[in-house]
Write a protein that holds these residues in place. Structure first.
Motif, PDB file in Angstrom:
ATOM      1  N   ILE A 148       0.842  -1.207   0.000  1.00 23.00           N
ATOM      2  CA  ILE A 148       0.000   0.000   0.000  1.00 23.00           C
ATOM      3  C   ILE A 148       0.877   1.256   0.000  1.00 23.00           C
ATOM      4  CG2 ILE A 148      -1.617   1.343   1.449  1.00 23.00           C
ATOM      5  CD1 ILE A 148      -2.840  -1.461   2.239  1.00 23.00           C
ATOM      6  N   LYS A 149       1.935   1.239   0.827  1.00 21.49           N
ATOM      7  CA  LYS A 149       2.861   2.391   0.890  1.00 21.49           C
ATOM      8  C   LYS A 149       3.638   2.533  -0.418  1.00 21.49           C
ATOM      9  CE  LYS A 149       5.164   1.498   4.684  1.00 21.49           C
ATOM     10  NZ  LYS A 149       6.140   1.647   5.791  1.00 21.49           N
ATOM     11  N   LYS A 150       4.154   1.411  -0.887  1.00 21.21           N
ATOM     12  CA  LYS A 150       5.003   1.417  -2.093  1.00 21.21           C
ATOM     13  C   LYS A 150       4.232   1.911  -3.314  1.00 21.21           C
ATOM     14  CE  LYS A 150       7.954  -1.735  -4.749  1.00 21.21           C
ATOM     15  NZ  LYS A 150       8.310  -3.154  -4.949  1.00 21.21           N
ATOM     16  N   LYS A 151       2.981   1.456  -3.446  1.00 20.94           N
ATOM     17  CA  LYS A 151       2.170   1.819  -4.617  1.00 20.94           C
ATOM     18  C   LYS A 151       1.387   3.126  -4.402  1.00 20.94           C
ATOM     19  CE  LYS A 151       2.965  -2.093  -6.912  1.00 20.94           C
ATOM     20  NZ  LYS A 151       3.708  -2.105  -8.176  1.00 20.94           N
ATOM     21  N   LYS A 152       1.589   3.754  -3.215  1.00 19.16           N
ATOM     22  CA  LYS A 152       0.888   5.012  -2.883  1.00 19.16           C
ATOM     23  C   LYS A 152      -0.634   4.871  -3.041  1.00 19.16           C
ATOM     24  CE  LYS A 152       4.716   8.156  -3.934  1.00 19.16           C
ATOM     25  NZ  LYS A 152       5.741   7.252  -4.455  1.00 19.16           N
ATOM     26  N   ILE A 153      -1.170   3.805  -2.469  1.00 19.81           N
ATOM     27  CA  ILE A 153      -2.615   3.529  -2.562  1.00 19.81           C
ATOM     28  C   ILE A 153      -3.361   4.395  -1.548  1.00 19.81           C
ATOM     29  CG2 ILE A 153      -4.356   1.735  -2.081  1.00 19.81           C
ATOM     30  CD1 ILE A 153      -2.252  -0.230  -3.391  1.00 19.81           C
ATOM     31  N   ASP A 154      -4.380   5.122  -2.032  1.00 18.82           N
ATOM     32  CA  ASP A 154      -5.135   6.056  -1.180  1.00 18.82           C
ATOM     33  C   ASP A 154      -6.314   5.393  -0.490  1.00 18.82           C
ATOM     34  OD1 ASP A 154      -3.687   8.412  -1.979  1.00 18.82           O
ATOM     35  OD2 ASP A 154      -4.692   8.251  -3.907  1.00 18.82           O
ATOM     36  N   LEU A 155      -6.840   4.358  -1.103  1.00 23.51           N
ATOM     37  CA  LEU A 155      -8.113   3.807  -0.641  1.00 23.51           C
ATOM     38  C   LEU A 155      -8.123   2.298  -0.845  1.00 23.51           C
ATOM     39  CD1 LEU A 155     -11.193   4.045   0.055  1.00 23.51           C
ATOM     40  CD2 LEU A 155     -11.579   4.529  -2.339  1.00 23.51           C
TER      41      LEU A 155
END
Length: 374
Positions: free
Chosen positions: A9-16
């Motif tokens: 989630i952090k690596k892919k910059k996932i917002d939701l």
């Protein structure tokens, strides 16, 4: 592995994050992500017990006078068998925990119910050390969906699922052989009963326990003489009802999700297409029992290219290898069509299945049979 998930989630910059399956919800993924300040749609670990533990759900019904089938909860086979012999058959035997749609047995004889009860208590399903025994209710099934936030809720479609593997609703239970939306039996009077007798008492009970529900809630109901009884809750969009409901949605799906996360559902307007929708599951031969995997589905790509705006193929149990598609589950593909008439939607689905022409698959040709007959 929640930590590994968080790294992605952090690596892919996932917002939701929207959690689809029941297992991570029941395991507490929402609580974990909330602590990490990640926006997430779904109920807490506590609220997810509505689906994760049938005993929890039944006791909540008892505490709050929510109409449901009479029941008993057992960890001891001798006590369970006494209950079965006293109540007679047909009787419904349920594994307490998650069992991928395979933990419910509608038993027509005392012998069959004793056998299934013993298997569950002997550990047939890893999630279940308890068995729930339930009165058999005869009526019509209805799936009722809501999107919920901490303060409010909004209707999110109705459907009718077909759980039995065989035509005219015969044979063992499955995760669902197909569904249509909207349900043919819903009306204003019935809907009012569902909300006041079942949904609102459930949501209020969770609020009182300081664990308000948030996300998608699906009530599996049995309608007996125009009265709704709660059979089960799913704490997510059900499968295959989800596949028949979402193509009818005219409102941006992301708006619906954000309204729940931001506790803003009371200001949400949800619009639906006027067409009816039907989903048919194309399954591996042998399902829900033993079936083969890793079987190629040769025509699928060409058929997908040929679909119109009211036709969809959702992959349920497939994987791709070197540009080829292979089966990887019991329910392999979900074929969906929208039309003004359910019979037309079903005919269009069957045409698509015939074009796929997968020799290792089977499906029910009679999804929606009661509604179409009427």
């Amino acid at each position: 592995n929640f930590d590994a998930l968080y790294e992605i989630i952090k690596k892919k910059k996932i917002d939701l994050v929207v959690i689809g399956p029941e297992q991570p919800l029941v395991d507490g993924l929402v609580d974990y992500l909330n602590k990490k300040k990640v926006k997430v749609l779904g109920p807490s670990k506590f609220a997810s017990q509505l689906e994760g533990s049938k005993a929890f759900m039944k006791l909540l019904c008892k505490e709050n006078n929510i109409p449901t089938a009479n029941f008993g909860i057992f960890t001891n086979f001798t006590e369970a068998s006494t209950f079965i012999k006293k109540n007679g058959a047909p009787i419904v035997v349920k594994a307490d925990g998650l069992a991928a749609g395979k933990g419910v047995f509608i038993c027509k004889s005392i012998e069959e119910s004793l056998k299934n009860t013993k298997e569950i208590l002997d550990g047939k399903f890893k999630s279940s050390s308890k068995v729930v025994l339930e009165e058999f209710l005869k009526g019509e099934e209805l799936s009722y969906f809501l999107i919920v936030d901490k303060n409010s809720y909004h209707f999110f479609g109705s459907a009718q699922d077909h759980k039995r593997v065989g035509e005219k609703d015969t044979g063992p239970n499955t995760g669902g052989m197909g569904a249509y939306s909207p349900s043919a039996i819903i009306n204003d009077e019935l809907e009012k009963k569902i909300l006041t007798k079942i949904i609102e008492p459930t949501l209020n009970a969770l609020k009182k326990k300081n664990h308000p529900f948030k996300g998608f809630l699906y009530a599996g109901l049995m309608i007996v003489d125009k009265e709704p009884f709660l059979i089960e809750y799913n704490v997510r969009m059900g499968d295959p009802e989800c596949q028949s409901i979402l193509p009818r949605l005219n409102t941006d799906f992301l708006e619906v999700i954000q309204a729940s996360i931001n506790n803003n559902i009371s200001n949400l307007e949800i619009k639906w297409k006027k067409e009816k929708s039907m989903c048919i599951a194309l399954c591996s031969k042998g399902y829900p029992g033993e079936f083969n995997k890793d079987l190629e589905i040769k025509n699928i790509s060409a058929v997908e290219m040929d679909l119109n705006n009211n036709e969809f193929i959702f992959h349920a149990g497939t994987y791709k290898k070197k540009e080829k598609i292979y089966s990887n589950g019991g329910r392999v593909l979900n074929i969906v069509a929208l039309s003004e008439k359910l019979s037309t939607a079903r005919n269009n689905n069957i045409k698509i299945i015939n074009k796929i022409n997968w020799k290792n698959g089977f499906y029910r040709k009679d999804i929606g049979w009661k509604a179409i007959k009427k």
